[in-house]
Design an enzyme around this catalytic site. Structure first.
Site, PDB file in Angstrom:
ATOM      1  N   GLN A  94       2.053   9.577  -8.160  1.00  0.00           N
ATOM      2  CA  GLN A  94       3.307   9.321  -7.460  1.00  0.00           C
ATOM      3  C   GLN A  94       4.465   9.918  -8.265  1.00  0.00           C
ATOM      4  O   GLN A  94       4.768   9.445  -9.355  1.00  0.00           O
ATOM      5  CB  GLN A  94       3.514   7.824  -7.288  1.00  0.00           C
ATOM      6  CG  GLN A  94       2.415   7.126  -6.533  1.00  0.00           C
ATOM      7  CD  GLN A  94       2.575   5.617  -6.533  1.00  0.00           C
ATOM      8  OE1 GLN A  94       3.694   5.089  -6.600  1.00  0.00           O
ATOM      9  NE2 GLN A  94       1.462   4.901  -6.456  1.00  0.00           N
ATOM     10  N   LEU A 148      -3.824   0.940  -7.898  1.00  0.00           N
ATOM     11  CA  LEU A 148      -3.377  -0.247  -8.617  1.00  0.00           C
ATOM     12  C   LEU A 148      -2.022   0.024  -9.266  1.00  0.00           C
ATOM     13  O   LEU A 148      -1.784   1.099  -9.813  1.00  0.00           O
ATOM     14  CB  LEU A 148      -4.387  -0.627  -9.698  1.00  0.00           C
ATOM     15  CG  LEU A 148      -5.799  -0.975  -9.216  1.00  0.00           C
ATOM     16  CD1 LEU A 148      -6.706  -1.220 -10.410  1.00  0.00           C
ATOM     17  CD2 LEU A 148      -5.777  -2.179  -8.295  1.00  0.00           C
ATOM     18  N   GLU A 149      -1.136  -0.960  -9.212  1.00  0.00           N
ATOM     19  CA  GLU A 149       0.181  -0.839  -9.811  1.00  0.00           C
ATOM     20  C   GLU A 149       0.503  -2.096 -10.592  1.00  0.00           C
ATOM     21  O   GLU A 149      -0.156  -3.127 -10.462  1.00  0.00           O
ATOM     22  CB  GLU A 149       1.242  -0.590  -8.726  1.00  0.00           C
ATOM     23  CG  GLU A 149       1.020   0.701  -7.937  1.00  0.00           C
ATOM     24  CD  GLU A 149       2.128   0.985  -6.939  1.00  0.00           C
ATOM     25  OE1 GLU A 149       3.207   0.383  -7.057  1.00  0.00           O
ATOM     26  OE2 GLU A 149       1.902   1.813  -6.034  1.00  0.00           O
ATOM     27  N   GLN A 150       1.522  -1.998 -11.433  1.00  0.00           N
ATOM     28  CA  GLN A 150       2.034  -3.112 -12.205  1.00  0.00           C
ATOM     29  C   GLN A 150       0.912  -3.796 -13.002  1.00  0.00           C
ATOM     30  O   GLN A 150       0.075  -3.150 -13.611  1.00  0.00           O
ATOM     31  CB  GLN A 150       2.769  -4.089 -11.280  1.00  0.00           C
ATOM     32  CG  GLN A 150       3.911  -3.440 -10.501  1.00  0.00           C
ATOM     33  CD  GLN A 150       4.583  -4.387  -9.539  1.00  0.00           C
ATOM     34  OE1 GLN A 150       4.668  -5.586  -9.767  1.00  0.00           O
ATOM     35  NE2 GLN A 150       5.065  -3.865  -8.435  1.00  0.00           N
TER      36      GLN A 150
END
Length: 456
Positions: free
Chosen positions: A184, A118-120
């Protein structure tokens, strides 16, 4: 570990950060040195807010047969939940439905586990941080009763691993259940950490890359310098396959990775391995269609001791080639931002010229020329200089014109334009502020990509 794209190249051709092209391939074509493959992605849709997955081509049975072939080689295949453009918003009442969906996909395709990517806004949207860990714990228990370990992994951007940041609830709630975390180490630009006696180490500082890799990893696996602790046995470093796979973070010298791993080993902090975005970029090509030829797995496949593709092409001779792809990516009334395609060979620096006069030498793109006048036209060129001090010729010139002092920075464009944080654009008569750096495409207009743009 490598991520595999579940979408066709022709849909996103030339979508690399330097204009390159990823390559589609069957799962059975992936070199065995990639011993964990994450299928990207499991996503929600307009018709179903519970994330789902289907192969972009072929049948479910054909895709399962490919995964079964990888299983015979001792490899694991995970389904990855999320991605940069995922709009996942779950409520606590969705836990049972999410659990059932994960089990359904696992039984249908033969997945070995799930990776949280999941990002943002999706990280903290609604009840995601509660319902996703709860559902995964129940899935893990379901397969544990069947004598199988359902793998749970995560691939957060490393700033989210600071204490109090958005991934902390996922890690705390899955403590004892997650198998590994592969942060990341890319696309964070100047973010980094301070080390007493060393200084500030930035993610995009190529010269201090070994120090950054070592100290950031050491900080996380020991839970120091403000980071959540991830046990070193459950930790992998996430790196981009090349300069097209990520805006920043590419490791020019592979010895920096090797040396950082050896230093961790010497401290009794040996980690699990490395991860890359992505397998498809590793076998892709640059803007000039020159193949990357599996550079990442050739460099680091020794970690998993799997089969590595054959030798690549001979290195390019010196002097360096003239830099290509010089373009204007944004402008304001007083500045112009330029980007270009980095050299495939080692370069000491790039020198920028404005109207025939050298103005700045930098080690990597992008470059922002500031202090300019409004409504003026400027011509830019660039040359590369290698480690021996030999320079290339000048590139072809590109022209930029600054905006008027009262205009928005520039109209939004969908043609693979890089928008840094805090840049402004005009779209449909409205000014928008970029709140998440990204490369534009036709699907991310400011009125639609609300996690990337904020209306002013």
């Amino acid at each position: 570990m490598g991520f595999w794209h579940n979408w066709p190249q022709e849909t996103h051709g030339g979508s690399g950060y330097r204009g390159g092209y990823f390559k589609n391939l069957e799962l059975t074509e992936i070199p065995t040195a990639y011993n964990v493959i994450a299928i990207a992605f499991m996503k929600a849709s307009q018709s179903d807010h519970i994330p789902d997955f289907a192969p972009y081509k072929g049948t479910a049975e054909e895709f399962r047969r490919q995964i079964e072939t990888l299983h015979t080689q001792g490899r694991a295949v995970l389904i990855s939940l999320g991605g940069a453009d995922a709009h996942i918003e779950l409520q606590n009442s969705d836990k049972a439905a999410l659990k059932d969906r994960i089990i359904q996909l696992t039984e249908t395709y033969g997945f070995d586990g799930l990776d949280i990517d999941l990002e943002q806004n999706a990280i903290s949207a609604k009840d995601n941080a509660t319902v996703i860990p709860q559902a995964l714990k129940e899935v893990k228990d379901f397969y544990r009763q069947k004598g199988k370990n359902f793998i749970i992994s995560m691939a957060p951007e490393f700033p989210y691993l600071r204490t109090g940041q958005n991934y902390e609830p996922y890690i705390q709630r899955l403590e004892g259940d997650y198998d590994f975390i592969a942060p990341q180490y890319y696309n964070q630009g100047g973010d980094g950490l301070w080390i007493d006696g060393v200084g500030y180490l930035k993610q995009d500082d190529d010269e201090l890359k070994e120090e950054f890799l070592y100290y950031l990893t050491e900080s996380i696996v020991t839970g120091t310098r403000g980071f959540i602790k991830i046990p070193h046995q459950k930790f992998a470093i996430g790196l981009p396959a090349n300069n097209d796979a990520a805006r920043t973070g590419y490791v020019i010298n592979p010895d920096h990775v090797k040396n950082a791993l050896q230093r961790l080993d010497s401290q009794g902090l040996s980690i699990k391995g490395v991860m890359t975005w992505s397998i498809n970029w590793d076998t892709g090509s640059d803007i000039n269609r020159e193949p990357y030829n599996w550079e990442f797995i050739k460099r680091y496949g020794w970690i998993s001791e799997g089969e590595i593709p054959g030798p690549g092409p001979d290195p390019e001779p010196t002097p360096p080639a003239i830099p290509t792809g010089l373009k204007v990516t944004s402008f304001t009334s007083h500045s112009v931002t330029l980007d270009w395609t980095p050299s495939r060979t080692q370069v000491r620096d790039y020198t920028l010229y404005r109207d025939g006069t050298a103005i700045k030498s930098v080690t990597a793109p992008p470059f922002t020329d500031t202090g300019l006048s409004p409504n003026q036209t400027y011509n830019y060129q660039i040359k590369a200089t290698n480690m021996q001090g030999v320079s290339s010729g000048l590139s072809a010139a590109v022209t930029a014109r600054t905006s008027g002092s009262t205009e928005p920075d520039n109209p939004w464009q969908d043609g693979n334009i890089w928008y840094p944080d805090n840049s402004k654009v005009s779209w449909q008569g409205v000014t928008w502020l970029c709140v998440m750096q990204h490369t534009s495409n036709a699907f991310w207009s400011p009125d639609k990509a609300t996690s990337l743009w904020k209306r002013q």
